[in-house]
Design a protein around this motif. Sequence first.
Motif, PDB file in Angstrom:
ATOM      1  N   VAL B  64       0.844  -1.191   0.000  1.00 53.98           N
ATOM      2  CA  VAL B  64       0.000   0.000   0.000  1.00 53.98           C
ATOM      3  C   VAL B  64       0.878   1.238   0.000  1.00 53.98           C
ATOM      4  N   SER B  65       0.591   2.201  -0.832  1.00 53.32           N
ATOM      5  CA  SER B  65       1.285   3.492  -0.831  1.00 53.32           C
ATOM      6  C   SER B  65       0.253   4.601  -0.694  1.00 53.32           C
ATOM      7  N   ASP B  66       0.463   5.460   0.279  1.00 50.64           N
ATOM      8  CA  ASP B  66      -0.438   6.601   0.497  1.00 50.64           C
ATOM      9  C   ASP B  66      -0.071   7.700  -0.499  1.00 50.64           C
ATOM     10  N   ILE B  67      -0.949   7.967  -1.441  1.00 52.13           N
ATOM     11  CA  ILE B  67      -0.672   9.042  -2.405  1.00 52.13           C
ATOM     12  C   ILE B  67      -1.743  10.121  -2.313  1.00 52.13           C
ATOM     13  N   THR B  68      -2.293  10.312  -1.095  1.00 54.63           N
ATOM     14  CA  THR B  68      -3.333  11.326  -0.896  1.00 54.63           C
ATOM     15  C   THR B  68      -2.871  12.687  -1.406  1.00 54.63           C
ATOM     16  N   ASP B  69      -1.593  12.996  -1.188  1.00 52.83           N
ATOM     17  CA  ASP B  69      -1.069  14.288  -1.623  1.00 52.83           C
ATOM     18  C   ASP B  69      -0.627  14.298  -3.072  1.00 52.83           C
ATOM     19  N   GLY B  70      -0.661  13.124  -3.703  1.00 55.35           N
ATOM     20  CA  GLY B  70      -0.043  13.024  -5.023  1.00 55.35           C
ATOM     21  C   GLY B  70      -0.968  13.271  -6.197  1.00 55.35           C
ATOM     22  N   GLN B  71      -2.279  13.339  -5.954  1.00 54.21           N
ATOM     23  CA  GLN B  71      -3.202  13.560  -7.061  1.00 54.21           C
ATOM     24  C   GLN B  71      -4.131  14.719  -6.739  1.00 54.21           C
ATOM     25  N   ILE B  72      -4.584  15.389  -7.761  1.00 55.94           N
ATOM     26  CA  ILE B  72      -5.632  16.397  -7.639  1.00 55.94           C
ATOM     27  C   ILE B  72      -6.839  15.864  -8.402  1.00 55.94           C
ATOM     28  N   VAL B  73      -8.024  16.001  -7.795  1.00 56.24           N
ATOM     29  CA  VAL B  73      -9.240  15.481  -8.423  1.00 56.24           C
ATOM     30  C   VAL B  73     -10.117  16.645  -8.870  1.00 56.24           C
ATOM     31  N   PHE B  74     -10.380  16.698 -10.165  1.00 55.63           N
ATOM     32  CA  PHE B  74     -11.314  17.681 -10.701  1.00 55.63           C
ATOM     33  C   PHE B  74     -12.676  17.012 -10.833  1.00 55.63           C
ATOM     34  N   GLN B  75     -13.708  17.686 -10.383  1.00 55.78           N
ATOM     35  CA  GLN B  75     -15.054  17.157 -10.503  1.00 55.78           C
ATOM     36  C   GLN B  75     -15.838  18.063 -11.440  1.00 55.78           C
ATOM     37  N   LEU B  76     -16.220  17.529 -12.619  1.00 48.18           N
ATOM     38  CA  LEU B  76     -16.862  18.337 -13.649  1.00 48.18           C
ATOM     39  C   LEU B  76     -18.358  18.057 -13.655  1.00 48.18           C
ATOM     40  N   SER B  77     -19.139  19.132 -13.617  1.00 44.22           N
ATOM     41  CA  SER B  77     -20.588  18.960 -13.677  1.00 44.22           C
ATOM     42  C   SER B  77     -21.172  20.108 -14.486  1.00 44.22           C
ATOM     43  N   GLY B  78     -22.449  19.993 -14.821  1.00 42.78           N
ATOM     44  CA  GLY B  78     -23.086  21.060 -15.564  1.00 42.78           C
ATOM     45  C   GLY B  78     -23.426  20.640 -16.977  1.00 42.78           C
ATOM     46  N   PRO B  79     -24.038  21.549 -17.749  1.00 48.01           N
ATOM     47  CA  PRO B  79     -24.565  21.199 -19.074  1.00 48.01           C
ATOM     48  C   PRO B  79     -23.496  20.940 -20.123  1.00 48.01           C
ATOM     49  N   ASP B 125      -2.049  13.645 -11.797  1.00 54.19           N
ATOM     50  CA  ASP B 125      -0.910  13.818 -10.909  1.00 54.19           C
ATOM     51  C   ASP B 125      -0.816  15.274 -10.485  1.00 54.19           C
ATOM     52  N   ARG B 126      -0.535  15.510  -9.214  1.00 51.49           N
ATOM     53  CA  ARG B 126      -0.500  16.869  -8.687  1.00 51.49           C
ATOM     54  C   ARG B 126       0.384  17.833  -9.475  1.00 51.49           C
ATOM     55  N   PRO B 127       1.593  17.449  -9.898  1.00 51.46           N
ATOM     56  CA  PRO B 127       2.430  18.416 -10.641  1.00 51.46           C
ATOM     57  C   PRO B 127       1.793  18.921 -11.931  1.00 51.46           C
ATOM     58  N   LEU B 128       0.865  18.129 -12.506  1.00 53.42           N
ATOM     59  CA  LEU B 128       0.239  18.537 -13.755  1.00 53.42           C
ATOM     60  C   LEU B 128      -1.117  19.198 -13.538  1.00 53.42           C
ATOM     61  N   ALA B 129      -1.517  19.337 -12.291  1.00 47.87           N
ATOM     62  CA  ALA B 129      -2.848  19.872 -12.001  1.00 47.87           C
ATOM     63  C   ALA B 129      -3.003  21.317 -12.459  1.00 47.87           C
ATOM     64  N   ARG B 130      -1.963  22.110 -12.341  1.00 48.65           N
ATOM     65  CA  ARG B 130      -2.057  23.512 -12.759  1.00 48.65           C
ATOM     66  C   ARG B 130      -2.288  23.584 -14.251  1.00 48.65           C
ATOM     67  N   PHE B 131      -1.610  22.723 -15.009  1.00 47.29           N
ATOM     68  CA  PHE B 131      -1.791  22.686 -16.460  1.00 47.29           C
ATOM     69  C   PHE B 131      -3.229  22.314 -16.793  1.00 47.29           C
ATOM     70  N   VAL B 132      -3.758  21.282 -16.129  1.00 45.37           N
ATOM     71  CA  VAL B 132      -5.129  20.840 -16.419  1.00 45.37           C
ATOM     72  C   VAL B 132      -6.134  21.910 -15.984  1.00 45.37           C
ATOM     73  N   ALA B 133      -5.874  22.560 -14.845  1.00 44.95           N
ATOM     74  CA  ALA B 133      -6.772  23.624 -14.389  1.00 44.95           C
ATOM     75  C   ALA B 133      -6.797  24.758 -15.406  1.00 44.95           C
ATOM     76  N   ASP B 134      -5.630  25.114 -15.939  1.00 49.70           N
ATOM     77  CA  ASP B 134      -5.571  26.168 -16.961  1.00 49.70           C
ATOM     78  C   ASP B 134      -6.325  25.734 -18.203  1.00 49.70           C
ATOM     79  N   TRP B 135      -6.182  24.459 -18.568  1.00 51.42           N
ATOM     80  CA  TRP B 135      -6.880  23.957 -19.750  1.00 51.42           C
ATOM     81  C   TRP B 135      -8.387  24.023 -19.544  1.00 51.42           C
TER      82      TRP B 135
END
Lengths: 958, 149, 80
Positions: B64-79, B125-135
């Motif tokens: 088991v590896s704890d990667i709670t800090d290692g990912q960012i989760v985007f939740q997309l909703s709406g039309p 992955d957390r390091p790429l979260a800023r890129f995905v958020a910008d996208w």
Amino acid sequence: MRLPTGGRIDRSKPLRFTWDGRAMTGYAGDSIASALLANGVRIVARSFKYHRPRGIWGAGVDEPNAVVDVVWQGQHDPNARATLVPLRDGMAVRGVNAFPNVAFDVFGAIDLFHRFLPAGFYYKTFKWPNWQRFEPRIRAMAGLGRVGTLRDTRAYETRHAKCDLLIIGGGPAGLAALRAAGAGGVSVILADDQPELGGSLLTDPAEIDGVDGAAWAASVAGQGRVLSRTTVFGAYDDGSYGLLQLRDHAPEGWGTARLWVVRAAKVIFATGSIERPLVFPDNDRPGIMSANAVRRFLHGQAVLPGRTVIVATNNDSAYATAHALAAAGASVLVADARGEPGPVAAGLRVLPATVPLATGGRRGLAWVDLGPQDGARRERVPADLLAVSGGWSPAVHLFSQGGGTLRWDEALAAFLPDGGETVAGSITGAADLATCLAQGHAAGLAAAGGGDLTAPRTAPAPAPGKILPVWQIHPSAGRQWVDLQNDVTAKDVGLAALEGYRSVEHLKRYTTLGMATDQGKTSNVNGLALLAAATGRGIAEVGTTKFRPPFTPVPLAALAGSRHGRLVAPLRELPAHDDHLALGADMRDYGGWARPGCYQHIGETVIAAIAREAENARLRLGLFDGSSLGKIEVQGADAAAFLNLMYYNEVANLRPGRLRYCLLLRETGVVFDDGVVARLAADRYLLSPSSSHTAGVLAMLQAWHQTEYPTMQVAFHDVTAAWATFAVSGPRARALMEQLGSTVDVSEAALPHMAMAEGTLHGLPCRMARVSFTGDTSYEISVPSSYATAVWRHLLDLGAPLGMMPYGIETLSVLRAEKGYILIGTDTDGMTLPVDLGLEGPLRTKRVDFVGKRSLLTPDATRADRRQFVGLLPDDPDNVPAVGSHTVTGQCGARRSLGWITSACMSPLLKRSIALGMIEGGRARTGETVEIFHLGGITRATICAPVFVDPAGERLHG
Amino acid sequence: MVELTRARFDAPNVVTPASLHLVSGPVQAPNTAEGDDPVTLWLAPDRVLVVGWAQPAAVTGGFVSDITDGQIVFQLSGPNVADVLAMGTTLDPALLAPGRCAQTLFAGVRALVYRRGDAVCVHVDRPLARFVADWLAQTATAFAGATTR
Amino acid sequence: MLLLPCPHCGLRDEPEFSFGGEPAIRPVPASAVDDATWADYVYLRSNEKGPHREVWCHSGGCGQWFVLTRDTATHAVITP
């Protein structure tokens, strides 16, 4: 001129535009081309090579001449095809490739020298004394439009879609297929490149199921997803298609072109066919148009391109144009190459067995010489429009890209697709509406898996007469144009055949026939037919060139989509990214990570910052963010055995709590990555690949496990992103660690160099490792990455009284160079073996067949004169040699390279320049002086061991 | 004891599960999502990701590896979610049925995608979260106030 | 854009995959392999026109390697 009534234009909506600066008016429903014709513009372009005046030939994608520059609402297209751009109010349209303008181009004088500029003239006329002298001027004159200098900052949409059926073409066949398939309940996408659906129904009046053709088209559109102004430009593997959709407007910040990538289970090609020109002397004069295009402009936009018209044809289809022109009030004479004329209506004058033999007119067509094909007689007839039809070439481009095969049909003089129920309409050679509708209907039903919908009904047409192929009229006379856009003549085709270019692919490349932006839509078949005649073969034997995407030009911006500016490529950020920015970090892309190069103080140059940071780290205390370094946890009963098969170094005998610097090789023996392997427990390891290779190392481990050692019990977790890692380095490092307050015993005895321990830091899980890339005592502190900012700031606070400064990766590069620690990819390349780096131990002692082992035993790997990693001290202590410059020796009057400089910098500790390099037999040359060659100059350096500071490594133990 | 604060990743549509654990060993049908909270998402024949939403999931035994800090989760909703997915990935939307998950490329980045109620979750992955958020921020402007002149 | 059959994830688009070339049997042990045999294994592949055995990795998906046979002329997957 514009007729007073008729056409599918909205005369209540006049649109103002300019052509080469002159104000003109058009209407909604015009294309730029129809608007220019309505305003009497005859010369719209200058040809690519000879700068001959050219007019509009076609009405759609087939247009070879009318490439224009369009500016509208801040958007600039330097390569617009006038027949495909809907006219909009305020458009500024200009001709291209001419000075001062297309009507009076001074470069038209080039045409006088056409004899010296045949096909392949690069290699003939401009060969002596040196092609390179002429090349820049010739290249400067090449091209059509001028690219703008304004940067396009808009993003462009890409949409992915799946459907059961893609119908390409919204003419009667495509629409009949949509109607049938839509009724069958399958998901359908139909793409048509025009603003209005209907295809030929918009040109020729027709009645389908009792309603007007255009109205019928509109009624069918609701059966599926219809994309208008959308060109399917490519058919790719496994039913994938590229589509380019154009819109007038897009939301702020977005471009008007949208790229669709569609995966279709089935496809129907209803792409129609393209009218061929006839090849005869001076057949490129403005005022010579495709007969079908004349009719499209007439019925579509009420444009009459001429009042005294000759229709020259070798088949029946042009007669519809002749009748339509006569009905519009033009005086019409038909010259039919065949002995038996086509379907003549009352009052139409026809000259059978007659072809055009020559044309004349200074600013556009003024007369045509007509006579029999052998030119025995000729009669000069005045005309301001020559409407030509040489037959029809089915638009098989996409069908062929998708792998479909073609066959030459002698009777129709056309390449037809072997498409079964994937093709419908005039692409199959069908000439009449009823057949097109029936084919489309059958294809749509087949794609939907059957159904009992009845086909749309229209009045049947009589069977058309045969075509008389006329590939060239009067072979020996004048200049007869085959490819209008690239200025290729029939004589050029003959020249190619004469010089041995018999393959149609060679013909294309040698003459450039078919290589222009129109991709030979009106020239390919004529060209290969001429080649067939010149080489004594049949057309079927010559065949076509290979069709490749795109069918029409696609803007690079549309293909780039969202990938521009900040989003051009995914860039990884360190968890403490914002803190680095706040400290003035010079952030750069290192292997896909944004990392601080150094932290510049205000007014400090980068070089000064690096020197300051390096000196401070060496003498006092430095802090480095190493969070990008890979962290791969490896666990399993066979973890040790497996890793021992992967790494060059022995890792199975590593004790828990200990670290080892190890190399990973490729099967070729070449060093792929270096890093630190830590053993956490008997069955658990933590690997630290370099930041830029983490994904590659993980991929390598997983590949070897799955494909070569699948029975070994081992698993891999990439936890790189879950941990932040900071390196505290320097003589005062332990002093800081003793104040840190973690539960880990940081004494030298408990945590010596190359050891690690786990514990907590103020309640956070933490891992401490004694590993150094600077050569000084170093501690790497790892904490969960959400706490990166907090811990970074805490370390800076603790370190301030001890003189701590953060340092960046450029600084680290200097510190490690002083110690001779290698950087993979900088000091090593695709040929470097461990022995070159002086790391021979494992090869002698390690028994298992680790990756790359056998490659280290080959003759090349064991030869004595391999390049070896060494240090160099330049004679001039202020001279930092250029990285990549070669060390040379003289041999037989020439210089031979002995190797090159791989790293070089000023050493802040030694206050002089140092360098590292790979030199042939370098280790045996210690003490020798070598010459370094760079940009014509020679400097000297002495070879030494690759370590400049603390060779014994005492500083590591603090 | 020094108080060290946990940083939150600042972007719209981000949700923060209580825990994320990589677990090697468990076998599950490919590309399935089992359970609700915690939900176990298939990653490979021998590996799953256990997501604890309201509270940390109790994961014991095995690798088991704890990667709670290692990912960012985007939740997309709406039309516009379907369109956003069509713009970001080639993945067939039919593969996101309830009880399923899929690893794919989203905005060019490796991502794990699945439905959660009416929304779609995207793990990166957390390091790429800023890129995905910008996208995602840029993509949102394609729908907001589209002009129709 | 190829549509490739991952044995775990089903049909997915080409950008999700990495190509591993033609599989080769690794000659072991190293001590028993001559230079020519080793060089063939490291560098030579048959590179046929037509049906071609290949390994692919679903690197943008589940990360698993698999073998399939694909026609290098038509690009069609023959046997997953």
